[in-house]
Motif scaffolding. Sequence first.
Motif, PDB file in Angstrom:
ATOM      1  N   HIS A 156       1.224  -1.487  -0.033  1.00 27.79           N
ATOM      2  CA  HIS A 156       0.134   0.456  -0.423  1.00 27.79           C
ATOM      3  C   HIS A 156       1.148   1.488   0.280  1.00 27.79           C
ATOM      4  O   HIS A 156      -0.140   2.422  -0.551  1.00 27.79           O
ATOM      5  N   ASP A 160       4.081   2.121  -6.711  1.00 21.19           N
ATOM      6  CA  ASP A 160       3.742   1.192  -7.711  1.00 21.19           C
ATOM      7  C   ASP A 160       3.760  -0.245  -7.448  1.00 21.19           C
ATOM      8  O   ASP A 160       4.825  -0.724  -6.737  1.00 21.19           O
ATOM      9  N   VAL A 161       2.883  -1.041  -7.791  1.00 19.47           N
ATOM     10  CA  VAL A 161       2.541  -2.406  -6.958  1.00 19.47           C
ATOM     11  C   VAL A 161       3.004  -3.677  -8.555  1.00 19.47           C
ATOM     12  O   VAL A 161       1.815  -3.491  -9.160  1.00 19.47           O
ATOM     13  N   LEU A 182      -5.560  -6.352  -2.037  1.00 19.22           N
ATOM     14  CA  LEU A 182      -5.469  -4.500  -1.840  1.00 19.22           C
ATOM     15  C   LEU A 182      -6.088  -3.627  -1.697  1.00 19.22           C
ATOM     16  O   LEU A 182      -6.522  -2.508  -1.720  1.00 19.22           O
ATOM     17  N   HIS A 183      -7.215  -4.059  -3.180  1.00 11.41           N
ATOM     18  CA  HIS A 183      -8.241  -3.055  -3.028  1.00 11.41           C
ATOM     19  C   HIS A 183      -9.100  -2.766  -1.879  1.00 11.41           C
ATOM     20  O   HIS A 183      -9.451  -1.954  -1.985  1.00 11.41           O
ATOM     21  N   ASP A 186      -7.295  -0.127  -0.239  1.00 13.15           N
ATOM     22  CA  ASP A 186      -7.207   1.230  -0.572  1.00 13.15           C
ATOM     23  C   ASP A 186      -7.526   1.356  -2.580  1.00 13.15           C
ATOM     24  O   ASP A 186      -6.999   0.033  -3.190  1.00 13.15           O
ATOM     25  N   LYS A 188      -7.504   3.164  -5.429  1.00  7.88           N
ATOM     26  CA  LYS A 188      -6.351   3.200  -5.965  1.00  7.88           C
ATOM     27  C   LYS A 188      -5.037   3.203  -5.838  1.00  7.88           C
ATOM     28  O   LYS A 188      -4.488   3.419  -6.448  1.00  7.88           O
ATOM     29  N   THR A 189      -5.200   2.077  -5.018  1.00  9.68           N
ATOM     30  CA  THR A 189      -2.915   1.131  -4.890  1.00  9.68           C
ATOM     31  C   THR A 189      -2.901   0.779  -6.735  1.00  9.68           C
ATOM     32  O   THR A 189      -3.643   0.278  -7.543  1.00  9.68           O
ATOM     33  N   VAL A 191      -1.615  -1.017  -9.322  1.00 12.92           N
ATOM     34  CA  VAL A 191      -1.050  -1.710  -9.545  1.00 12.92           C
ATOM     35  C   VAL A 191      -0.817  -2.268 -11.122  1.00 12.92           C
ATOM     36  O   VAL A 191      -1.938  -1.657 -11.539  1.00 12.92           O
ATOM     37  N   LYS A 282       2.997   5.976   4.877  1.00  6.82           N
ATOM     38  CA  LYS A 282       1.361   5.754   4.608  1.00  6.82           C
ATOM     39  C   LYS A 282       1.767   4.359   5.171  1.00  6.82           C
ATOM     40  O   LYS A 282       0.971   3.602   5.893  1.00  6.82           O
ATOM     41  N   HIS A 286      -1.091   3.394   7.952  1.00 10.31           N
ATOM     42  CA  HIS A 286      -1.563   2.576   7.889  1.00 10.31           C
ATOM     43  C   HIS A 286      -2.313   1.591   9.258  1.00 10.31           C
ATOM     44  O   HIS A 286      -0.981   0.729   9.577  1.00 10.31           O
TER      45      HIS A 286
END
Length: 287
Positions: A156, A160-161, A182-183, A186, A188-189, A191, A282, A286
């Motif tokens: 998170h 970039d992931v 992940l979604h 967040d 907006k991650t 991916v 973050k 988080h």
Amino acid sequence: MSDQANRLRQEVMKRIQPQVKVRHTKVIAVTSGKGGVGKSNVSLNFALRLVALDKEVMIIDLDVGMANVDVLMGVSPKETLVSMLEQNLTLEAVIQKGVNGLQYISGGNGIGKVFSLEGEQLNHFFKELNALHGLVDYIILDTGAGLSHEGMRFLHAADDVFLVINPEPPSITDAYGVLKALHAKDPKTPVKLIINRAISDQEAGRTAYNFQQASEKFLNKTIDILGWIPDDVMVRKAVMAQSPYILEYPNAKASEAVDQLVHTYLDLPSTYKLGVKGFLTKMLFHK
Ligand SMILES: Nc1ncnc2c1ncn2[C@@H]1O[C@H](COP(=O)(O)OP(=O)(O)O)[C@@H](O)[C@H]1O
Ligand SMILES: [Mg+2]
């Protein structure tokens, strides 16, 4: 020396000294649903391609899996992240030189601990990571597969992931699980999907399409496809030779694909947030 001479000297020195580049360090986390899909190989060869383009790159090995980045480069680290935490060393003390000027920090035995750090040790880890800001252009985190809640925080927090999948169904369903998790935290991650070990354009395309469809249908999330790397016998050969395939076999299909992947990535609109500083903020907030 008179004031004037001193000023003149400073002026001249400024001109002859190489300009110090201001770097906005970007953090890329590479992950997957299950182990053995090629995360470490993707991380390493992607990193080396960036190095060839004159970028300063560091890999931090957080993978507990099979082939670690040091083994893939045929080097052995003197210090590791684990020794840093145990002996209260600075992060700088554990940075190792890999091939072609690539910097890396090896996880070491028991690196899984990093994901469940608390209190003082966690503070120490964050403080040290913070010092990396501006030092390199890219920090690539080679994370383990199927991360815990703590591990997810690394994803998170990244700019970039990269989610690496193989065309086989188990790899896809496990990766979808990661995407979903992940979604949920967040949406907006950022991916980006990489398909590794596809045997043809068609197979890569079909895999990407199916994944994208599932993501859109069930999560209402459009996922970027960064590209695909073919199943290439030269990868295994390079792994056996303990030399990254992009260096050992620059003309191999897999190497060409990584080259393409890097260019696609560099051409994308930047998702750059705040680099290491943003990453740390973050990570800390988080829950
Ligand atoms: N593109 C590829 N083509 C053929 N074999 C590959 C490819 N990518 C990875 N492999 C094989 O898969 C093994 C596991 O890769 P690795 O990068 O260690 O996976 P992970 O880090 O996800 O556990 C490698 O040792 C190699 O033999
Ligand atoms: Mg690995």
